[in-house]
Design a protein around this motif. Sequence first.
Motif, short mmCIF file in Angstrom:
data_model
loop_
_atom_site.label_atom_id
_atom_site.label_comp_id
_atom_site.label_asym_id
_atom_site.label_seq_id
_atom_site.Cartn_x
_atom_site.Cartn_y
_atom_site.Cartn_z
N GLY A 61 3.05 2.40 0.89
CA GLY A 61 1.78 1.86 1.35
C GLY A 61 0.68 2.01 0.32
N ALA A 62 0.64 3.17 -0.35
CA ALA A 62 -0.35 3.39 -1.40
C ALA A 62 -0.17 2.39 -2.54
N MET A 63 1.09 2.12 -2.87
CA MET A 63 1.36 1.16 -3.94
C MET A 63 0.91 -0.25 -3.54
N LEU A 64 1.14 -0.65 -2.27
CA LEU A 64 0.71 -1.97 -1.81
C LEU A 64 -0.81 -2.10 -1.87
N GLU A 65 -1.51 -1.05 -1.46
CA GLU A 65 -2.97 -1.11 -1.51
C GLU A 65 -3.46 -1.19 -2.96
N THR A 66 -2.78 -0.49 -3.85
CA THR A 66 -3.16 -0.54 -5.26
C THR A 66 -2.97 -1.94 -5.83
N ALA A 67 -1.88 -2.59 -5.44
CA ALA A 67 -1.64 -3.97 -5.88
C ALA A 67 -2.73 -4.90 -5.36
#
Length: 359
Positions: A61-67
């Motif tokens: 989820g953190a990676m998706l928000e970063t993207a």
Amino acid sequence: MDSQATLLQILDFARWAPSGDNTQPWRFEITGPASVAIHGFDTREHCVYDLDGHPSQIAIGAMLETAAIAASHHGLRMQATRRSGSPDARPVFDLHFTPDAALAPDPLLHSIKTRSVQRRPLKTQPLTAPQKQSLAAAVGPGYTVTWQESGGQRLRMAKMLFHSAKIRLVTPEAYRVHKDIIQWQSQFSEERVPDQALGTDPMTTRLMRFVMQSWARVEMFNRFFAGTWAPRIQLDFVPGVACAAHFLLMAERPARTLDDYVAAGRAMQRFWLTATHLGLQLQPEVTPLVFTRYARDGIDFSRTPGAHDMARRLEQRFVDLVGEHAVAHAVFMGRVGHGDAPRSRSLRRPLDSLMIQGA
């Protein structure tokens, strides 16, 4: 600029999202001129802290928000959809990027690559009201932040962390994880955690390196030389007192599903990036959440006699400290405060090594 170059620039930021022990549980596949597939995975088969996959799901989820944050600087709005039929242990997310002239560039982009974990003591200078308001607003609807910030609250939290740390230091399942993820005599590491970032003094670090060469040595030091005391004091108790506050990120309803934890990870990343944007340092405090969840859900996490009893006692200490509602609804917690940025940190794998070539 061509579309593939734009997608690669977005993914180059996305790879800097935090993950437990720097596992980076994602691989990227460009599937079209404006689409990417994220191939996620968890570490439940070999990591005692991830037996239900939830920590890895928060990282995804953190990676998706970063993207999504990175995409905003190209005037692109990101939509993420979990692919039907993909298993929880290896979820696939399809990302689609569409132009949006009204989308403002997200200022958190500039904190993505500088955000890091500070495991050493921080200043006890309290957070200001505007800082706390910014952090609370960052998590978005569906989440709230509670604080443990008085001297007494920080002391009680430090004691709870001290007890939680014993579980990870006396179980062979945790030992195997630590042995694999620490990169000794290193300031930086692309795939693991460098020993200089652990937060121990040089003498304790050298002793840890010697002791951790075998589980037999660990058992001997734990039994005859109070081997858990030095790391628990340096890594848990002292930093637990030396900070501005501990925080709990809580969901409106207890997280249960993969999608719940992925959404929590997106909120967590906005909180952490906002802290970085405000000039604050942060350290996650994950193990109390993990072990109390194992105790609550009856998850068999160790063959060590007494480990499950320790987890149940930890759960009760946690409840006594923050309340049953907070323990049930918490999806992330940590400590935060003013202090120097760490001189040693985990880096990330090169983007090329994270790419999957499409069929």
